[in-house]
Design an enzyme around this catalytic site. Structure first.
Site, PDB file in Angstrom:
ATOM      1  NE  ARG A 136      -3.735  -2.491   2.032  1.00  0.00           N
ATOM      2  CZ  ARG A 136      -4.760  -2.539   2.973  1.00  0.00           C
ATOM      3  NH1 ARG A 136      -4.919  -1.811   3.918  1.00  0.00           N
ATOM      4  NH2 ARG A 136      -5.341  -3.870   2.740  1.00  0.00           N
ATOM      5  CD  GLN A 154      -4.777  -7.855   4.984  1.00  0.00           C
ATOM      6  OE1 GLN A 154      -4.418  -6.963   5.481  1.00  0.00           O
ATOM      7  NE2 GLN A 154      -5.378  -7.973   3.915  1.00  0.00           N
ATOM      8  CG  ASP A 156      -6.327 -10.761   2.066  1.00  0.00           C
ATOM      9  OD1 ASP A 156      -7.467 -10.584   2.374  1.00  0.00           O
ATOM     10  OD2 ASP A 156      -5.727 -10.091   1.123  1.00  0.00           O
ATOM     11  CG  HIS A 158     -11.395 -13.106   0.227  1.00  0.00           C
ATOM     12  ND1 HIS A 158     -10.271 -13.097   0.019  1.00  0.00           N
ATOM     13  CD2 HIS A 158     -12.076 -11.808   0.288  1.00  0.00           C
ATOM     14  CE1 HIS A 158      -9.944 -11.768   0.001  1.00  0.00           C
ATOM     15  NE2 HIS A 158     -10.712 -11.105   0.143  1.00  0.00           N
ATOM     16  CE  LYS A 238     -13.497  -1.043   7.262  1.00  0.00           C
ATOM     17  NZ  LYS A 238     -12.091  -0.614   6.905  1.00  0.00           N
TER      18      LYS A 238
HETATM   19 ZN   LIG Z   1     -11.071  -8.929   0.507  1.00  0.00          ZN
END
Ligand SMILES: [Zn+2]
Length: 414
Positions: A136, A154, A156, A158, A238
């Site tokens: 980032r 991360q 990460d 899903h 979130k």
């Molecule tokens: Zn995502």
């Protein structure tokens, strides 16, 4: 210098360089720490039936345009160009227009894995996770040790599921978060629900549905929470989990996000029991968030004396004189065979100096052996950290039993 950076220096874990601002150079001890946390988290995700995947760091601009990251998040992405040979002169290379971006998160990559073939309801919920290397493009003035970086790893994950699965998935997530945080010594945390931001994707109708679903689930699980308008992700609301450290500071780490929008943008589907195409809901989640930031927070939380299962060196054997060298080595070899991360200090220096150095490096336990211990085949175990120092005499079998219990990562579910 931030406290975690000083600890990292004393413990020889990592450092930063001016030429790579916001990026960590991991040293051997630091990478051991990183790996012990990664191994633990892998076990956690496996127990929760996630499948680990790995996707590229650079993805084509067309994908970011489709996911709307290009439009909504572009200033936060590192954009790169590809190099191509000139067709007339093969030795000449030219950079063509910037057409790739380094991923700031793994969502579109996991969507690509989902879409690589036709999906059936039998595969739903599909849970994918990655220790994803993210970039980032944070402003240089905002970078701060491990707490805000330009490159990080991360956890990460899903979940592609049905709307009717959202409740149990969020409930499982919150249970997991609680257990994982407890394994690192955190027992207080708070929840926030972040609602639609002004820059967002999709219709108000879909946002309404996603927000009320998330609020309803969190309420039904009996948790207290705070509402934060405008702070949601551009694709959905979130739920954010902040832990409280020993100094009373609050750190937002875990998150789970309800997303009806990206499945629509990417036209995600699976074949249901009736043979019809059905659209899944996507849940984006992370338990630790950035590993580097997690490690920075943890170092400050425990003043460097990490939980023994995570410590890069779990125990050091320090001999008082050369009359104990052989016995110290015997202990060292047998612990190493057990898989304990152990060091041997048989240098010709005073025991006081050795102990001071090991404490400065925050080694959680030290086995001290002198001539007497060598004769008796015993050792003096000194446990550091936790505010007090304990020292007790034991034999090798007792030490092995103790380490068999404390030196391996907690079993999950804990
Ligand atoms: Zn995502």
């Amino acid at each position: 210098m931030a406290a975690h950076r000083e600890l990292a220096k004393d413990m020889d874990l990592f450092h930063f360089e001016e030429h790579s601002p916001g990026m960590v150079f991991w040293h051997p001890q630091g990478l051991r720490l990183f790996r012990s946390i990664e191994d633990f988290m892998r076990q956690v995700y496996q127990a929760r039936e996630f499948e680990e995947v790995r996707s590229p760091v650079a993805l084509n601009r067309s994908l970011w345009e489709r996911s709307r990251h290009w439009e909504k998040f572009r200033q936060g992405m590192f954009v790169v160009g590809s190099v191509e040979a000139d067709t007339d002169d093969e030795s000449a290379l030219s950079v063509i227009s910037p057409d790739y971006a380094l991923k700031p998160m793994s969502c579109p990559a996991h969507i690509a894995i989902y879409q690589s073939r036709k999906r059936s309801y039998r595969e739903i919920p599909m849970r994918l996770m990655e220790f994803g290397i993210c970039h980032r493009n944070e402003l240089s003035g905002t970078l701060s040790g491990c707490m805000r970086l330009r490159q990080f790893v991360q956890d990460d994950a899903h979940i592609f599921c049905r709307e009717s699965d959202v409740h149990s998935e969020i409930s499982n997530f919150l249970n997991t978060v609680q257990q994982v945080y407890a394994a690192f010594g955190y027992d207080r945390f708070s929840l926030q629900i972040s609602l639609r931001p002004s820059q967002r994707l999709g219709s108000d109708r879909l946002w309404e549905r996603a927000e009320s679903l998330l609020i309803e689930v969190v309420q039904s699980l009996g948790h207290n929470y705070k509402l934060a308008p405008n702070e949601g992700a551009f694709y959905g609301p979130k739920l954010e989990i902040s832990l409280e450290d020993r100094l009373g500071r609050s750190w937002q780490c875990g998150t789970i996000q309800v997303d009806f929008n990206l499945p629509q943008v990417f036209e995600l589907a699976f074949v249901n029991e009736l043979g019809e195409l059905e659209r899944p809901v996507m849940l984006h989640q992370a338990i630790l968030g950035s590993f580097e930031r997690w490690i920075g927070i943890l170092l400050e939380h425990c003043g460097g004396f990490l939980p023994i299962w995570a410590a890069p060196t779990q125990i050091a054997i320090a001999s008082i004189s050369d009359k104990a060298f052989d016995w110290a080595e015997t202990i060292f070899v047998s612990l190493k065979q057990l898989g304990v991360r152990v060091e041997l200090d048989n240098r010709e220096r005073t025991i006081g100096k050795k102990i001071r150095e090991l404490i400065l490096r925050k080694i959680p336990s030290i086995a001290i052996v002198g001539e007497q211990e060598a004769l008796n085949q015993t050792l003096n175990l000194r446990r550091n950290g936790g505010g007090s120092v304990e020292q007790l005499e034991m034999n090798l079998a007792q030490l092995e039993r103790e380490l068999a219990h404390s030196a391996s990562a907690p079993n999950f579910p804990c």
